[in-house]
Scaffold this motif. Structure first.
Motif, PDB file in Angstrom:
ATOM      1  N   SER A 141       1.010  23.711   1.987  1.00 54.40           N
ATOM      2  CA  SER A 141       1.830  24.285   0.930  1.00 54.40           C
ATOM      3  C   SER A 141       1.188  24.025  -0.439  1.00 54.40           C
ATOM      4  O   SER A 141       0.087  24.489  -0.696  1.00 54.40           O
ATOM      5  CB  SER A 141       3.250  23.727   1.026  1.00 54.40           C
ATOM      6  N   TYR A 142       1.863  23.298  -1.339  1.00 52.43           N
ATOM      7  CA  TYR A 142       1.238  22.946  -2.625  1.00 52.43           C
ATOM      8  C   TYR A 142      -0.057  22.168  -2.391  1.00 52.43           C
ATOM      9  O   TYR A 142      -1.037  22.342  -3.125  1.00 52.43           O
ATOM     10  CB  TYR A 142       2.207  22.128  -3.474  1.00 52.43           C
ATOM     11  N   TRP A 145      -2.790  24.550  -2.067  1.00 52.61           N
ATOM     12  CA  TRP A 145      -3.369  24.960  -3.351  1.00 52.61           C
ATOM     13  C   TRP A 145      -4.353  23.907  -3.845  1.00 52.61           C
ATOM     14  O   TRP A 145      -5.450  24.238  -4.312  1.00 52.61           O
ATOM     15  CB  TRP A 145      -2.277  25.166  -4.395  1.00 52.61           C
ATOM     16  N   ASP A 165      -0.487  27.097   5.641  1.00 51.49           N
ATOM     17  CA  ASP A 165       0.467  27.933   4.921  1.00 51.49           C
ATOM     18  C   ASP A 165       0.411  27.608   3.427  1.00 51.49           C
ATOM     19  O   ASP A 165       1.391  27.171   2.826  1.00 51.49           O
ATOM     20  CB  ASP A 165       1.882  27.739   5.470  1.00 51.49           C
ATOM     21  N   GLY A 167      -0.225  27.379  -0.761  1.00 49.45           N
ATOM     22  CA  GLY A 167      -0.201  28.020  -2.056  1.00 49.45           C
ATOM     23  C   GLY A 167      -1.628  28.335  -2.458  1.00 49.45           C
ATOM     24  O   GLY A 167      -2.580  27.904  -1.818  1.00 49.45           O
ATOM     25  N   VAL A 172       3.599  32.812  -6.107  1.00 48.15           N
ATOM     26  CA  VAL A 172       4.813  32.390  -5.410  1.00 48.15           C
ATOM     27  C   VAL A 172       5.950  33.312  -5.798  1.00 48.15           C
ATOM     28  O   VAL A 172       6.305  33.428  -6.975  1.00 48.15           O
ATOM     29  CB  VAL A 172       5.169  30.930  -5.751  1.00 48.15           C
ATOM     30  N   PHE A 176      10.489  32.967  -1.721  1.00 41.37           N
ATOM     31  CA  PHE A 176      10.197  31.595  -1.317  1.00 41.37           C
ATOM     32  C   PHE A 176      11.168  30.617  -1.968  1.00 41.37           C
ATOM     33  O   PHE A 176      11.690  29.709  -1.314  1.00 41.37           O
ATOM     34  CB  PHE A 176       8.757  31.232  -1.685  1.00 41.37           C
ATOM     35  N   ILE A 180      13.849  28.091  -0.202  1.00 38.59           N
ATOM     36  CA  ILE A 180      13.916  26.653  -0.480  1.00 38.59           C
ATOM     37  C   ILE A 180      15.345  26.258  -0.833  1.00 38.59           C
ATOM     38  O   ILE A 180      15.880  25.247  -0.339  1.00 38.59           O
ATOM     39  CB  ILE A 180      12.954  26.276  -1.625  1.00 38.59           C
ATOM     40  N   ALA A 228       4.909  25.914 -11.225  1.00 40.64           N
ATOM     41  CA  ALA A 228       4.303  26.400  -9.976  1.00 40.64           C
ATOM     42  C   ALA A 228       2.855  26.797 -10.256  1.00 40.64           C
ATOM     43  O   ALA A 228       2.559  27.391 -11.303  1.00 40.64           O
ATOM     44  CB  ALA A 228       5.090  27.587  -9.435  1.00 40.64           C
ATOM     45  N   SER A 252       6.189  33.087   7.494  1.00 36.58           N
ATOM     46  CA  SER A 252       6.052  32.453   6.190  1.00 36.58           C
ATOM     47  C   SER A 252       6.638  33.320   5.084  1.00 36.58           C
ATOM     48  O   SER A 252       6.483  34.548   5.084  1.00 36.58           O
ATOM     49  CB  SER A 252       4.576  32.190   5.879  1.00 36.58           C
ATOM     50  N   LEU A 254       6.015  32.041   1.868  1.00 32.13           N
ATOM     51  CA  LEU A 254       5.146  31.679   0.754  1.00 32.13           C
ATOM     52  C   LEU A 254       3.992  32.664   0.623  1.00 32.13           C
ATOM     53  O   LEU A 254       3.592  33.024  -0.484  1.00 32.13           O
ATOM     54  CB  LEU A 254       4.595  30.267   0.955  1.00 32.13           C
ATOM     55  N   HIS A 281       7.057  28.264   7.397  1.00 31.74           N
ATOM     56  CA  HIS A 281       6.229  27.560   6.428  1.00 31.74           C
ATOM     57  C   HIS A 281       5.683  26.231   6.947  1.00 31.74           C
ATOM     58  O   HIS A 281       4.860  25.608   6.269  1.00 31.74           O
ATOM     59  CB  HIS A 281       7.056  27.328   5.152  1.00 31.74           C
TER      60      HIS A 281
END
Length: 317
Positions: A141-142, A145, A165, A167, A172, A176, A180, A228, A252, A254, A281
């Motif tokens: 996720s993050y 990234w 999955d 970022g 985003v 998404f 959340i 983000a 997903s 995201l 995700h």
């Protein structure tokens, strides 16, 4: 006018109270106990704060010299999220899990590091402080990234990058954030409804009581202070030469998995991309054995055959 040392900075993350922090740490420790036995814990200093690091395995001394895995967790939480994965991964090679400063964990955040170059500097400094010159980097996720950004900006220590999955591939979207919000609200649902909601939302944490409590406490205990992240530009993705493996959940919200299944191998030379069915995700949480095995196979190919031998592949499993 003298600086107020008690002033709360608005550009770094913080805990709301010591009491909630301690309750959250206790919930995280329950998850850590469900994973592989910890070999050690340590703190390393960087320009952006103190980074807390967990060290696992391997159980076979012969595997100690293998290129280690470094795990980077998703936004808001900590390395406790890796409990389904550490048993399998640490059988094969050393594993380090880094708590990202700015999220709810045992790291101490002192300076903002959400900017791409600062994020890459933080990770490079943390790996250097650990004495790690070559690693297989894995992010969710993050954290996805963060590892893609690292491959673009500071790839020198990276043997490979696996993004779960992640970022960083596209902006985003609202869908998404709505997911959340609904998922967090669903953690308050009656116990009998949680399995049905977990299936409907593709949110396995709702069906894991220990993880549900951990997420609830994290949302109450910690305040994140960063925007983000923006996706990497296509030219940035094209610049990546580190062997890359992207694993996405079929449902997903995201990323658009089918779009990225075609796009990632086209933009990143030699990259592999894969869609895992029956998950959203969290493919590594829903299907830890499958995802562990495929990540380890990818890393084995890189170690034994070299980066040039890792060829592009894209498919849905």
């Amino acid at each position: 006018m003298p600086e107020n040392k008690n002033r709360v900075r608005r550009d770094v993350g913080r805990y709301v109270s010591d009491t909630l922090r301690d309750r959250y740490f206790a919930a995280a420790d329950v998850l850590f106990a469900m994973g592989a036995p910890l070999r050690s814990e340590t703190d390393v200093e960087t320009s952006f704060g103190t980074t807390h690091v967990y060290r696992y395995g391997p159980t076979d001394p012969a595997a100690e010299s293998r290129t280690p895995i470094v795990l980077i967790h998703g936004a808001a939480y900590s390395s406790a999220m890796w409990f389904p994965n550490t048993p399998g991964l640490s059988l094969d090679r050393p594993v380090y899990a880094l708590d990202t400063p700015g999220d709810a964990n045992r790291s101490v955040h002192r300076e903002p590091m959400w900017q791409p170059e600062r994020a890459a500097q933080w990770m490079d400094e943390a790996l250097d402080a650990l004495g790690l010159d070559e690693v297989h980097l894995v992010g969710s996720s993050y954290g996805g990234w963060l590892v893609l950004n690292q491959a673009h900006r500071r790839p020198e220590r990276l043997a490979s990058v696996t993004a779960l999955d992640p970022g960083g591939l596209e902006k985003v979207g609202l869908r998404f954030f709505v997911w959340i919000f609904i998922s967090l609200f669903a953690t308050l649902a009656p116990k009998a409804l949680r399995p049905r909601l977990a299936k409907w939302l593709d949110q396995p944490v709702l069906a894991i009581p220990e993880m549900r409590e951990w997420i609830q406490l994290g949302a109450r205990a910690y305040r994140i202070r960063r925007p983000a992240p923006l996706p990497l530009a296509e030219d940035a993705l094209r610049s990546i030469r580190t062997p890359l493996y992207v694993i996405m959940g079929k449902h997903s919200l995201l990323v658009h998995p089918k779009r990225q299944l075609e796009r990632v191998p086209r933009l990143v030379p030699g990259a592999r991309a894969e869609i895992i069915s029956a998950t959203g995700h969290g493919p590594q949480i829903d299907h830890p054995d499958v995802v562990n095995a495929r990540m380890l196979s990818f890393m084995e190919d890189v170690d034994s055959l070299g980066p040039a031998a890792v060829t592009a592949d894209a498919h849905e499993a």
